[in-house]
Design a protein around this motif. Structure first.
Motif, PDB file in Angstrom:
ATOM      1  N   GLY A 141      30.376  63.529  27.853  1.00  0.00           N
ATOM      2  CA  GLY A 141      31.618  62.762  27.850  1.00  0.00           C
ATOM      3  C   GLY A 141      31.425  61.290  27.550  1.00  0.00           C
ATOM      4  O   GLY A 141      32.373  60.604  27.148  1.00  0.00           O
ATOM      5  N   ALA A 142      30.213  60.786  27.711  1.00  0.00           N
ATOM      6  CA  ALA A 142      29.946  59.376  27.382  1.00  0.00           C
ATOM      7  C   ALA A 142      30.184  59.106  25.898  1.00  0.00           C
ATOM      8  O   ALA A 142      30.449  57.965  25.499  1.00  0.00           O
ATOM      9  N   ALA A 143      30.141  60.141  25.086  1.00  0.00           N
ATOM     10  CA  ALA A 143      30.404  59.978  23.654  1.00  0.00           C
ATOM     11  C   ALA A 143      31.870  59.634  23.378  1.00  0.00           C
ATOM     12  O   ALA A 143      32.179  59.010  22.364  1.00  0.00           O
ATOM     13  N   VAL A 144      32.763  60.030  24.276  1.00  0.00           N
ATOM     14  CA  VAL A 144      34.195  59.818  24.045  1.00  0.00           C
ATOM     15  C   VAL A 144      34.526  58.330  23.933  1.00  0.00           C
ATOM     16  O   VAL A 144      35.108  57.902  22.926  1.00  0.00           O
ATOM     17  N   PRO A 145      34.194  57.494  24.917  1.00  0.00           N
ATOM     18  CA  PRO A 145      34.526  56.075  24.747  1.00  0.00           C
ATOM     19  C   PRO A 145      33.727  55.403  23.628  1.00  0.00           C
ATOM     20  O   PRO A 145      34.244  54.505  22.953  1.00  0.00           O
ATOM     21  N   VAL A 146      32.498  55.828  23.413  1.00  0.00           N
ATOM     22  CA  VAL A 146      31.697  55.246  22.327  1.00  0.00           C
ATOM     23  C   VAL A 146      32.378  55.509  20.988  1.00  0.00           C
ATOM     24  O   VAL A 146      32.560  54.589  20.168  1.00  0.00           O
ATOM     25  N   LEU A 147      32.773  56.755  20.765  1.00  0.00           N
ATOM     26  CA  LEU A 147      33.467  57.095  19.520  1.00  0.00           C
ATOM     27  C   LEU A 147      34.852  56.462  19.462  1.00  0.00           C
ATOM     28  O   LEU A 147      35.334  56.095  18.379  1.00  0.00           O
ATOM     29  N   GLY A 148      35.489  56.308  20.610  1.00  0.00           N
ATOM     30  CA  GLY A 148      36.795  55.646  20.654  1.00  0.00           C
ATOM     31  C   GLY A 148      36.702  54.184  20.262  1.00  0.00           C
ATOM     32  O   GLY A 148      37.540  53.671  19.502  1.00  0.00           O
ATOM     33  N   ILE A 149      35.680  53.511  20.750  1.00  0.00           N
ATOM     34  CA  ILE A 149      35.486  52.102  20.379  1.00  0.00           C
ATOM     35  C   ILE A 149      35.134  51.992  18.896  1.00  0.00           C
ATOM     36  O   ILE A 149      35.637  51.098  18.195  1.00  0.00           O
ATOM     37  N   ALA A 150      34.318  52.907  18.400  1.00  0.00           N
ATOM     38  CA  ALA A 150      33.988  52.909  16.967  1.00  0.00           C
ATOM     39  C   ALA A 150      35.250  53.134  16.133  1.00  0.00           C
ATOM     40  O   ALA A 150      35.450  52.473  15.103  1.00  0.00           O
ATOM     41  N   THR A 151      36.115  54.024  16.587  1.00  0.00           N
ATOM     42  CA  THR A 151      37.373  54.273  15.884  1.00  0.00           C
ATOM     43  C   THR A 151      38.254  53.033  15.912  1.00  0.00           C
ATOM     44  O   THR A 151      38.812  52.631  14.890  1.00  0.00           O
ATOM     45  N   GLY A 152      38.377  52.421  17.094  1.00  0.00           N
ATOM     46  CA  GLY A 152      39.181  51.203  17.219  1.00  0.00           C
ATOM     47  C   GLY A 152      38.674  50.080  16.332  1.00  0.00           C
ATOM     48  O   GLY A 152      39.461  49.358  15.712  1.00  0.00           O
ATOM     49  N   ALA A 153      37.360  49.946  16.259  1.00  0.00           N
ATOM     50  CA  ALA A 153      36.774  48.914  15.400  1.00  0.00           C
ATOM     51  C   ALA A 153      37.066  49.210  13.927  1.00  0.00           C
ATOM     52  O   ALA A 153      37.423  48.308  13.159  1.00  0.00           O
ATOM     53  N   ALA A 154      36.934  50.474  13.546  1.00  0.00           N
ATOM     54  CA  ALA A 154      37.185  50.855  12.158  1.00  0.00           C
ATOM     55  C   ALA A 154      38.653  50.646  11.768  1.00  0.00           C
ATOM     56  O   ALA A 154      38.966  50.319  10.627  1.00  0.00           O
ATOM     57  N   LEU A 155      39.540  50.828  12.735  1.00  0.00           N
ATOM     58  CA  LEU A 155      40.975  50.642  12.475  1.00  0.00           C
ATOM     59  C   LEU A 155      41.429  49.201  12.684  1.00  0.00           C
ATOM     60  O   LEU A 155      42.573  48.863  12.397  1.00  0.00           O
ATOM     61  N   GLY A 156      40.548  48.366  13.263  1.00  0.00           N
ATOM     62  CA  GLY A 156      40.894  46.971  13.512  1.00  0.00           C
ATOM     63  C   GLY A 156      41.887  46.776  14.648  1.00  0.00           C
ATOM     64  O   GLY A 156      42.697  45.851  14.624  1.00  0.00           O
ATOM     65  N   VAL A 157      41.825  47.650  15.664  1.00  0.00           N
ATOM     66  CA  VAL A 157      42.784  47.563  16.773  1.00  0.00           C
ATOM     67  C   VAL A 157      42.112  47.323  18.125  1.00  0.00           C
ATOM     68  O   VAL A 157      42.733  47.535  19.166  1.00  0.00           O
ATOM     69  N   LEU A 158      40.881  46.863  18.119  1.00  0.00           N
ATOM     70  CA  LEU A 158      40.151  46.694  19.383  1.00  0.00           C
ATOM     71  C   LEU A 158      40.824  45.729  20.358  1.00  0.00           C
ATOM     72  O   LEU A 158      40.634  45.845  21.557  1.00  0.00           O
ATOM     73  N   SER A 159      41.598  44.808  19.851  1.00  0.00           N
ATOM     74  CA  SER A 159      42.239  43.840  20.753  1.00  0.00           C
ATOM     75  C   SER A 159      43.665  44.230  21.116  1.00  0.00           C
ATOM     76  O   SER A 159      44.330  43.523  21.867  1.00  0.00           O
ATOM     77  N   ASP A 160      44.158  45.352  20.617  1.00  0.00           N
ATOM     78  CA  ASP A 160      45.513  45.796  20.957  1.00  0.00           C
ATOM     79  C   ASP A 160      45.578  46.193  22.434  1.00  0.00           C
ATOM     80  O   ASP A 160      44.658  46.828  22.963  1.00  0.00           O
ATOM     81  N   ALA A 161      46.683  45.828  23.064  1.00  0.00           N
ATOM     82  CA  ALA A 161      46.829  46.049  24.508  1.00  0.00           C
ATOM     83  C   ALA A 161      46.669  47.519  24.890  1.00  0.00           C
ATOM     84  O   ALA A 161      46.024  47.835  25.894  1.00  0.00           O
ATOM     85  N   TRP A 162      47.257  48.426  24.123  1.00  0.00           N
ATOM     86  CA  TRP A 162      47.192  49.846  24.455  1.00  0.00           C
ATOM     87  C   TRP A 162      45.750  50.349  24.467  1.00  0.00           C
ATOM     88  O   TRP A 162      45.383  51.185  25.292  1.00  0.00           O
ATOM     89  N   LEU A 163      44.931  49.823  23.559  1.00  0.00           N
ATOM     90  CA  LEU A 163      43.532  50.250  23.509  1.00  0.00           C
ATOM     91  C   LEU A 163      42.729  49.629  24.654  1.00  0.00           C
ATOM     92  O   LEU A 163      41.906  50.302  25.276  1.00  0.00           O
ATOM     93  N   VAL A 164      42.998  48.373  24.944  1.00  0.00           N
ATOM     94  CA  VAL A 164      42.306  47.713  26.060  1.00  0.00           C
ATOM     95  C   VAL A 164      42.626  48.430  27.372  1.00  0.00           C
ATOM     96  O   VAL A 164      41.726  48.715  28.175  1.00  0.00           O
ATOM     97  N   VAL A 165      43.895  48.766  27.586  1.00  0.00           N
ATOM     98  CA  VAL A 165      44.286  49.496  28.805  1.00  0.00           C
ATOM     99  C   VAL A 165      43.620  50.870  28.826  1.00  0.00           C
ATOM    100  O   VAL A 165      43.138  51.312  29.876  1.00  0.00           O
ATOM    101  N   SER A 166      43.561  51.532  27.679  1.00  0.00           N
ATOM    102  CA  SER A 166      42.897  52.844  27.604  1.00  0.00           C
ATOM    103  C   SER A 166      41.423  52.743  27.962  1.00  0.00           C
ATOM    104  O   SER A 166      40.890  53.603  28.674  1.00  0.00           O
ATOM    105  N   ILE A 167      40.766  51.706  27.482  1.00  0.00           N
ATOM    106  CA  ILE A 167      39.349  51.506  27.791  1.00  0.00           C
ATOM    107  C   ILE A 167      39.157  51.264  29.280  1.00  0.00           C
ATOM    108  O   ILE A 167      38.242  51.828  29.895  1.00  0.00           O
ATOM    109  N   VAL A 168      40.025  50.447  29.859  1.00  0.00           N
ATOM    110  CA  VAL A 168      39.927  50.175  31.309  1.00  0.00           C
ATOM    111  C   VAL A 168      40.154  51.459  32.104  1.00  0.00           C
ATOM    112  O   VAL A 168      39.393  51.771  33.035  1.00  0.00           O
TER     113      VAL A 168
END
Length: 153
Positions: free
Chosen positions: A54-81
């Motif tokens: 399951g540790a792969a899930v947030p790693v791949l999620g962050i990679a996806t967010g970076a690729a989409l350019g949405v790492l600073s979007d509130a919904w993604l930050v809340v999801s990461i938290v």
């Protein structure tokens, strides 16, 4: 590349987090009612093993967010938290709670020995597992709805 990361992220979430939520949800009742300790022990092993995967899930999620350019979007930050909180609940409360309930079943000197104590510990574990599952449900909703996103529903 974003489509590949997103596909792998979703697959990892389904194949890793799904079994953890099911096994963790079944564990408290079966730890109390199973005639032998094998089934609860298997559920604990599933939770423990899939936690690593399951540790792969947030790693791949962050990679996806970076690729989409949405790492600073509130919904993604809340999801990461929320993902971090869910991981903390799993590692700090659920897995140790399962181990504690398994010890007397497997003939150990476990800390939860009395029937009343075992029932209370099982109820606490079931409640905590429910919170863990709700955290993941909130993350899924955020991933689908993406509040504030121009492509959100």
């Amino acid at each position: 590349m974003a489509k590949l990361f997103l596909s792998l992220h979703v697959l990892a979430a389904i194949l890793a987090i799904g079994p953890i939520t099911v096994a963790a949800s079944m564990f408290p009742r079966l730890a109390r009612t199973a005639p032998t300790p094998e089934t609860p022990a298997l559920l604990h092993k599933i939770c423990r093993s899939y936690a690593y995967v399951g540790a792969a899930v947030p790693v791949l999620g962050i990679a996806t967010g970076a690729a989409l350019g949405v790492l600073s979007d509130a919904w993604l930050v809340v999801s990461i938290v929320l993902t971090g909180v869910a991981a903390g609940v799993l590692v700090a409360v659920i897995l140790p709670g399962q181990s504690e309930l398994l010890e007397p079943l497997e003939g150990g000197e476990g800390a939860v020995a009395g029937e009343e104590e075992r029932r209370a510990a099982g109820a606490r574990l079931a409640m905590t597992t429910g919170v863990f599952n709700l955290l993941w449900a909130a993350v899924v909703v955020l991933m689908i709805v993406r509040p504030g996103s121009t492509t959100g529903a």
